[in-house]
Scaffold this motif. Structure first.
Motif: not given
Length: 856
Positions: A326-329, A444-452, A454-460
């Motif tokens: 029930n939470a993003l990693p 590169g994929v890990d950095e891009a997806m992790l950045s997205n 973290l942005k979603i978690k900041e909004m939450q």
């Protein structure tokens, strides 16, 4: 060797390796413990077979040109070397007991390590000549660090040039660089195959031939002249007949034509090897350049598909994680850890094994009977040999066998054999390039997806309450504080000296060079230690019959021990990091009479692995680095330079090492002032060797002494890693270099004489008419250094110029053989061997019960 011969030899080596691994899989941990004799035969048989495989693989790697083959052969070779080193330690540990330590009264026999295991029985069963076990040093030991070694030698050469100064002649610096002992004074111990003759002993009486000759009566003089002339004519006729007979059957080897042909063949062999090394280097560079080109090709052709696959895998995992938690990693650690087995399962398995191996009722017995009965029970428990191999040693070999079957079997043997010696492009793509491209895209994929994420978690988190944020921060800070604890290692003594922390490794190296303590390796080979396979029998007139007297180790056993303890582990960083902690030999003691090859062996080890040598002998240190702080400073600089990876591998040589570890009763006694002075280095040597040297350090400390009885055996022998470093003892292994046996002396006479007359200005068609067995018999008790001195003294330049008209005979050495030699006191080496190996303590312990019964 042709490419087809290499492929066939590699295939045969892998098949033998497959049989070896299959034979080892028969034994498991649950099998009944074997006896010491059974274990020794088992390990000796494996040791011989693995060594033969090592020799064949080494030959394949040296002769192969195809770069991808060389990579896989090398991986197999390193796995076999690790197993050979492991078996060497097992052979020493489970060597059959001798009469001094044999158990009595039917009790279980405890293991007693012995450095010179006897492999003759296994060699006879396998019909293997001992010479086949003497493997050459793998060539890639020097290839891997060729550039680093060149840079290191340039640094040392520059420091030597700065030390010599501009006023010196140009040739002096070059000679100092080329000579292995140019930067440090030579030790007093000479080698088994000396490069420089020792000076004649001033205490020896003059030759009897120097006395004024008494004139003989004419008749007696004529008779003597006739006998000499007839003997000379007879020998000359015999040699001519033997030469004609040898030429008739095609075995003539003494004529100039045959010698020229031999020289031509040897020169061609050198050219072929040089050409092969050039081909290997060219193919390797082509392969490495093609890898960079193929990476761009694969990225353009397959990069988009790989990127989509990586993104879909991570999206699926994020979805499953979000539903379950029930939470993003916060990271992708869980994604990479999902395929790994959990650690607690392994711990439970290990714990179950430990519980299962514990005898039933042991806790109850210990509680009921008290501490005394528990100690008595532990005293009765004796370690038993286990024949099952460590899986960590066999798993790499299984992988190598599997890889060979998948990649190379169909290419090496059969009708579809690939003859090309250039690299395979498709194999390079499958094994290396695609993985490299995938790894770069993954990052590169890990950095891009992790950045997205973290942005979603900041909004939450922006919509959450501030109190919860503070609680979460407090918990995180508390967890970090708990994880920050740890035990700090005690700092080394030299780190406390002002100015030492600010010194770089190169500055420390410069200080050592300025004090003539550093030398670059010269040209030596393990075969320079001349000797055969015969064990000598020590001549001890005062030895009693109640104690066991061990045979002297043969030159073959000493060469094998040096190869397994020093050369193979230090030659490669991968091998050094793969061996187990208990198999990591950090220090070794070489002791024996003067002139028996100890210093030569140190130079040989340095030459075989390209090691820098730091000479801390008392003769090179002299009065430098005075006081306790000066001693600590020198030891700190020596070990800091040795641990520096840019200078690896490094040998720290302690010549006359007994002076550093004198017994307490002998300090300040009849010893010289130098001996007392060297004691200030004792504690620092013990601390730095036992605390500073780790398994990953490619460093070994080698001590040489011809007076081991002067040192304290308790300090010289390493007791184990427990306790304070200065109380653990120093040398982990000890090897006795005895005087050469009769067979070895014959080989030494032949070697030194042939080396002396091998110069082109001395060569003649007539072969020496020498019975080397006679020379060996007349030089009973001589060391190799004394034989070398006798040859150098007897074969002067005037004598060498007359070889064409007067071939050599045994009579040319009669002057040297007639000299008196100092009395030999080799019983002291037997006494020291019994002390350093623990033989005395074991003998006293096993006979304590018998003495008590006699008293009653």
């Amino acid at each position: 060797m042709s490419s087809e011969s290499i492929d066939l030899l590699w295939n045969a080596s892998i098949e033998e390796l497959r049989r070896l691994v299959k034979d080892e899989e028969v034994h498991d941990d649950n099998a009944k413990p074997a006896s010491i004799d059974e274990a020794f035969r088992h390990f000796a048989d494996l040791y011989v077979r693995y060594t033969l495989v090592l020799s064949d693989l080494n030959q394949c790697h040296a002769a192969s040109v195809q770069p991808q083959k060389r990579i896989d052969i090398r991986a197999t070779l390193e796995g076999v070397i690790c197993r050979v080193i492991n078996l060497r330690h097992l052979l020493v540990k489970w060597c059959p007991s001798n009469p001094d330590v044999a158990s009595k009264g039917g009790t279980a026999q405890a293991p007693f390590p012995w450095e010179h295991p006897d492999l003759n029985g296994v060699l006879r069963e396998r019909s293997v000549a001992p010479s086949r076990l003497e493997t050459a040093t793998p060539g890639y030991f020097g290839e891997d660090r060729a550039e680093a070694t060149r840079q290191r030698d340039l640094v040392v050469a520059r420091l030597l040039q700065e030390k010599s100064g501009p006023d010196d002649e140009p040739g002096d610096g070059e000679e100092a660089i080329e000579s292995p002992t140019a930067a440090g004074a030579p030790s007093r111990d000479s080698g088994q195959c000396m490069d420089e003759p020792k000076e004649a002993d001033a205490t020896q009486p003059a030759n009897a031939s120097n006395k004024p000759a008494v004139p003989l009566p004419p008749e007696e003089a004529a008779t003597k002249v006739q006998s000499i002339v007839r003997g000379r004519i007879g020998r000359q006729r015999t040699r001519e007949f033997r030469r004609e007979l040898d030429n008739l059957i095609g075995m003539g080897s003494s004529c100039a034509d045959d010698r020229a042909e031999t020289d031509t063949l040897e020169s061609n062999l050198v050219d072929v090897r040089s050409q092969r090394r050039a081909e290997q280097q060219y193919c390797k560079e082509s392969y490495e350049n093609d890898l960079h080109r193929l990476k761009d090709v694969v990225r353009d052709e397959e990069g988009f598909r790989m990127q989509n696959e990586l993104r879909e895998e991570r999206l699926q995992w994020i979805t499953e994680h979000t539903i379950s938690k029930n939470a993003l990693p916060d990271s992708f650690e869980g994604f990479y850890a999902k395929d790994e087995p959990p650690e607690h399962d392994k711990e439970n398995e290990d714990g179950a094994k430990g519980k299962g191996s514990k005898p039933k009722g042991s806790d109850k017995d210990a509680k009921d009977k008290g501490g005394k009965s528990k100690d008595k029970k532990e005293a009765k428990e004796v370690e038993r040999p286990v024949l099952a191999a460590n899986p960590a040693l066999l798993d790499p070999l299984r992988d190598c066998i599997r890889i060979y079957g998948e990649r190379w079997r169909h290419r090496n043997v059969g009708p579809d054999r690939v003859k090309s010696q250039y690299h395979d492009v498709e194999m390079a793509k499958d094994l290396i390039v695609r993985d490299q491209v995938r790894s770069e895209l993954t990052k590169g994929v890990d950095e891009a997806m992790l950045s997205n994420i973290l942005k979603i978690k900041e909004m939450q988190e922006a919509n959450a309450k501030k109190g919860k944020k503070k609680d979460a921060k407090g918990k995180k800070a508390k967890g970090k504080k708990k994880a920050g604890g740890g035990k700090k290692e005690k700092p080394l003594p030299g780190a406390k000296i002002p100015g030492m922390k600010e010194m770089s490794a190169e500055e420390m190296l410069a200080t050592l060079v300025q004090n003539s303590l550093v030398s670059i390796p010269g040209e030596h080979a393990i075969g320079d230690f001349v000797g055969g396979f015969e064990n000598g029998r020590p001549k001890l007139p005062n030895a009693g019959q109640e104690r066991w007297i061990p045979d002297d180790p043969s030159a073959f056993q000493l060469r094998k021990a040096i190869m397994d303890y020093c050369i193979l582990p230090l030659g490669s960083e991968a091998i050094k990091s793969s061996i187990r902690d208990e198999e990591n030999v950090r220090s070794i003691l070489l002791y024996g009479p003067e002139g028996c090859g100890k210093t030569l062996m140190v130079q040989t080890i340095a030459s075989e692995i390209g090691a820098l040598t730091i000479d801390l002998s008392s003769s090179t240190i002299g009065s430098s680095f005075e006081g306790k702080e000066g001693a600590t400073k020198l030891i700190h600089m020596a070990f800091t330079v040795a641990k520096e990876k840019a200078y690896a591998p490094v040998i720290i040589h302690l010549g006359d090492c007994h002076e550093f570890f004198l017994a307490k009763s002998k300090k300040g006694g009849s010893g010289s002032a130098v001996n007392a002075e060297m004691q200030r280095f004792q504690k620092d040597l013990l601390v730095y060797k036992n605390q500073a040297l780790k398994k990953e350090d490619r460093v070994i400390v080698i001590g040489c002494t011809s007076m081991p009885e002067v040192g304290d055996a308790k300090l010289l022998r390493w007791k184990g890693p427990s306790g304070k470093p200065e109380k653990q003892g120093f040398f982990e292994r000890s090897l006795y270099f005895p005087r050469p046996s009769h067979a070895d002396r014959a080989m030494l006479w032949k070697h030194f004489i042939q080396r002396r007359i091998s110069g082109p200005e001395w060569q003649s068609n007539a072969a020496p008419d020498i019975d080397y067995a006679v020379l060996a018999l007349l030089s009973d008790g001589w060391s190799a250094g004394e034989i070398s001195t006798a040859v150098e003294s007897s074969l002067s330049e005037d004598r060498l110029q007359s070889l064409a008209s007067s071939p050599l005979t045994e009579h040319d050495f009669s002057g040297q053989l007639g000299k008196e030699i100092a009395p030999r006191d080799d019983e002291r080496f037997l006494t020291f061997t019994r002390q350093i190996t623990g033989l005395d303590a074991a003998w006293k312990s096993s006979n304590a019960g018998d003495k008590a019964k006699k008293k009653k």
